[in-house]
Structures are given as C-alpha cells and as structure tokens.
Design a protein around this motif. Sequence first.
Motif, PDB file in Angstrom:
ATOM      1  N   UNK A  59     124.466 107.788  64.286  1.00 22.45           N
ATOM      2  CA  UNK A  59     124.272 106.411  63.861  1.00 22.45           C
ATOM      3  C   UNK A  59     124.869 106.231  62.462  1.00 22.45           C
ATOM      4  N   UNK A  89     113.144 100.743  72.604  1.00 20.13           N
ATOM      5  CA  UNK A  89     112.213 100.675  71.465  1.00 20.13           C
ATOM      6  C   UNK A  89     112.931 100.800  70.131  1.00 20.13           C
ATOM      7  N   UNK A  90     114.199 101.159  70.160  1.00 11.95           N
ATOM      8  CA  UNK A  90     114.956 101.266  68.927  1.00 11.95           C
ATOM      9  C   UNK A  90     114.529 102.475  68.106  1.00 11.95           C
ATOM     10  N   UNK A 137     122.529  98.301  66.151  1.00 13.47           N
ATOM     11  CA  UNK A 137     121.199  98.016  65.606  1.00 13.47           C
ATOM     12  C   UNK A 137     121.322  97.104  64.393  1.00 13.47           C
ATOM     13  N   UNK A 158     124.088  98.589  62.030  1.00 13.58           N
ATOM     14  CA  UNK A 158     124.437  99.990  62.259  1.00 13.58           C
ATOM     15  C   UNK A 158     124.970 100.117  63.676  1.00 13.58           C
ATOM     16  N   UNK A 213     126.434 103.174  59.369  1.00  8.99           N
ATOM     17  CA  UNK A 213     126.518 101.794  58.924  1.00  8.99           C
ATOM     18  C   UNK A 213     127.823 101.157  59.402  1.00  8.99           C
ATOM     19  N   UNK A 216     114.393  98.478  61.641  1.00 10.36           N
ATOM     20  CA  UNK A 216     115.449  98.358  62.639  1.00 10.36           C
ATOM     21  C   UNK A 216     114.980  97.527  63.827  1.00 10.36           C
ATOM     22  N   UNK A 217     115.941  96.830  64.430  1.00 13.17           N
ATOM     23  CA  UNK A 217     115.676  96.179  65.698  1.00 13.17           C
ATOM     24  C   UNK A 217     115.726  97.191  66.830  1.00 13.17           C
ATOM     25  N   UNK A 218     115.453  96.711  68.034  1.00 14.56           N
ATOM     26  CA  UNK A 218     115.405  97.613  69.189  1.00 14.56           C
ATOM     27  C   UNK A 218     116.787  97.997  69.685  1.00 14.56           C
ATOM     28  N   UNK A 219     117.820  97.304  69.205  1.00 13.35           N
ATOM     29  CA  UNK A 219     119.172  97.673  69.568  1.00 13.35           C
ATOM     30  C   UNK A 219     119.724  96.878  70.739  1.00 13.35           C
ATOM     31  N   UNK A 277     121.737  94.521  57.494  1.00 13.30           N
ATOM     32  CA  UNK A 277     122.734  95.527  57.850  1.00 13.30           C
ATOM     33  C   UNK A 277     122.941  95.524  59.363  1.00 13.30           C
ATOM     34  N   UNK A 295     126.152 103.052  66.844  1.00 10.33           N
ATOM     35  CA  UNK A 295     126.160 104.430  67.352  1.00 10.33           C
ATOM     36  C   UNK A 295     127.079 104.503  68.553  1.00 10.33           C
TER      37      UNK A 295
END
Lengths: 111, 116
Positions: free
Chosen positions: A44, B41-42, A86, A36, A46, A101-104, A34, A38
Amino acid sequence: AQRVTQPEKLLSVFKGAPVELKCNYSYSGSPELFWYVQYSRQRLQLLLRHISRESIKGFTADLNKGETSFHLKKPFAQEEDSAMYYCALSGLNTGGFKTIFGAGTRLFVKA
Amino acid sequence: DVKVTQSSRYLVKRTGEKVFLECVQDMDHENMFWYRQDPGLGLRLIYFSYDVKMKEKGDIPEGYSVSREKKERFSLILESASTNQTSMYLCASSPGLAVLAKNIQYFGAGTRLSVL
C-alpha cells in the motif's frame, strides 16, 4: 465521529473510459485528505494528497468541503490502474498522527 | 526511500499459539502502526506507538498487544491466536507530527497470517 466512507466496493470500467472513485468523510474541523493505492502484489502506498493539488498518474482529487467529499478522478482509465484504492483522512481530531481509512474500492479496468 | 520491513510474508499458526509479528523501519520515524486488512472492512487500526515504550490502542485491540523497545522496531503479539485473527497484517510508519499534510504513512509488504 470521524469517518471515511467509500460507497463502492467494486468499480468496473472499460479502458479509456472516465473513472471516479467516491469518498465522503465526516470530520469536525479541517482534515488532511489522502488517497492510497495498492496494486496487485505490491504494498500500500500514497497516491496523492489534497494539500499538494497534484496530478499523479493522471489522477486528481478535489476537496469539496461543502459536500465533505474527496472523489478521485481520471479522465481515461488504463488497465494498469486496476488496483485497490483507499481514501483516508488525518487531523488533530483523530489524534494527529492517526489516519482513518475507508473500506476501499477495488477498481477493475477492462480491456 | 523509506523502507518498512515485516519479518514474514506468510505465517501459519495453530489456535492458542503465541504469535509475534515484527516490523522494522529505517527512516527514524516516530510513529508506527499495526493494521488488519480484511476484504470489505478496509484497514482497521489495532495499535499504534508515537514513541519508544509508548503505545495506544486503536479500534480493535482485543486479543493483541504490542511492544516498542527501540524506535525502529514495533512488534505485534497475539497472546493466544484464534481463527478469527486470520488476516493480512500491515505495519506502517510515519514521521513526527510537524505538519499534518506530511503525515504520510509508509507501509510494509504485509504478513498474511492463517490460524488453524
């Protein structure tokens, strides 16, 4: 171990330029992937999921199982694309209903 | 539209206080989650629940507890707030696990907690 890696914390591009947000994952089996997003002052939400093979707001993402990647792409970035993105995965090995989730990556599209 | 509502947008508490963060969803989802969102850190999972009165530890449960007495409500409790718990807290819900591809998470607007 299951893991999602987004190597770029910040990505800055000019309006109209192509954009690619990278995502690599580590998972034993077949995950669901996925993206996501924000936007500023919004919750946040999808953006898209790989199973749907859809294009949302001009964004697409292809699951490459060989490279274990799920990069998000858009051919022509717009200023309104500026947001935090993300990458995430879900699968039976995560406990099913859990999502990792990844760190973004913060995308900044300059005028 | 799925609605996930967090009771407070901003909270300021003192070190040592007991803090309650409330989350309510209106879509009859089985699963509910609490995350911390910190720059770089997500999203890190604190606790989740897949049914009433059921709870599971996430990746960073230390210093937190949760309560799920009703299906629609999931509370996060900081037993004794500390400054390192200053963060943005996000609540999310998702439907039961029928198909993984439908395991979409729906998020609340977030609570920004400052512990002084």
